[in-house]
Scaffold this motif. Sequence first.
Motif, short mmCIF file in Angstrom:
data_model
loop_
_atom_site.label_atom_id
_atom_site.label_comp_id
_atom_site.label_asym_id
_atom_site.label_seq_id
_atom_site.Cartn_x
_atom_site.Cartn_y
_atom_site.Cartn_z
N LEU A 1 0.83 -1.19 0.00
CA LEU A 1 0.00 0.00 0.00
C LEU A 1 0.87 1.25 0.00
N ILE A 2 0.42 2.26 -0.73
CA ILE A 2 1.06 3.57 -0.68
C ILE A 2 0.06 4.54 -0.07
N LEU A 3 0.48 5.25 0.96
CA LEU A 3 -0.35 6.28 1.58
C LEU A 3 0.28 7.62 1.26
N VAL A 4 -0.44 8.44 0.50
CA VAL A 4 0.06 9.75 0.10
C VAL A 4 -0.64 10.80 0.95
N LEU A 5 0.15 11.53 1.73
CA LEU A 5 -0.40 12.62 2.54
C LEU A 5 -0.38 13.88 1.68
N VAL B 1 2.78 16.83 -0.40
CA VAL B 1 3.35 16.60 -1.73
C VAL B 1 2.73 17.55 -2.76
N SER B 2 3.51 17.83 -3.78
CA SER B 2 3.02 18.69 -4.86
C SER B 2 2.13 17.87 -5.80
N HIS B 3 1.45 18.58 -6.66
CA HIS B 3 0.57 17.93 -7.63
C HIS B 3 1.37 17.03 -8.57
N GLY B 4 2.55 17.47 -8.95
CA GLY B 4 3.40 16.68 -9.83
C GLY B 4 3.84 15.37 -9.20
N VAL B 5 4.22 15.42 -7.92
CA VAL B 5 4.63 14.21 -7.20
C VAL B 5 3.44 13.26 -7.06
N SER B 6 2.29 13.81 -6.76
CA SER B 6 1.08 13.00 -6.63
C SER B 6 0.75 12.29 -7.94
N ASN B 7 0.87 12.99 -9.06
CA ASN B 7 0.62 12.38 -10.37
C ASN B 7 1.63 11.28 -10.68
N ILE C 1 3.27 9.40 -8.49
CA ILE C 1 2.95 8.26 -7.63
C ILE C 1 1.74 7.51 -8.20
N LYS C 2 0.74 8.24 -8.63
CA LYS C 2 -0.46 7.61 -9.19
C LYS C 2 -0.11 6.77 -10.42
N LYS C 3 0.67 7.34 -11.31
CA LYS C 3 1.06 6.64 -12.54
C LYS C 3 1.87 5.38 -12.24
N GLU C 4 2.87 5.51 -11.37
CA GLU C 4 3.74 4.38 -11.05
C GLU C 4 3.01 3.30 -10.25
N ILE D 1 -0.05 -1.44 -7.28
CA ILE D 1 -0.02 -1.21 -5.83
C ILE D 1 -1.17 -0.30 -5.46
N LYS D 2 -1.96 -0.70 -4.47
CA LYS D 2 -3.07 0.12 -4.00
C LYS D 2 -2.53 1.43 -3.43
N THR D 3 -3.19 2.54 -3.76
CA THR D 3 -2.76 3.86 -3.31
C THR D 3 -3.94 4.59 -2.67
N ILE D 4 -3.68 5.20 -1.53
CA ILE D 4 -4.68 5.97 -0.81
C ILE D 4 -4.18 7.40 -0.67
#
Length: 52
Positions: free
Chosen positions: A9-13, A17-23, A25-28, A34-37
């Motif tokens: 699991l990936i938990l993104v707070l 994080v910036s919008h670019g980092v979030s994108n 993580i979502k893509k990868e 891998i489930k991402t929250i």
Amino acid sequence: MEIPKDIDLILVLTDFVSHGVSNHIKKESKRLGIKTIYSKRSWSCVENSLAV
């Protein structure tokens, strides 16, 4: 930034994080299956995100 392949699991707070980092993580995470929250950093938000 490389995401380890042996995690469940990936938990993104989103407060940290910036919008670019979030994108990225979502893509990868989709590519690796891998489930991402995504959640704000408060425990109540994290808890609600995990319950879904």
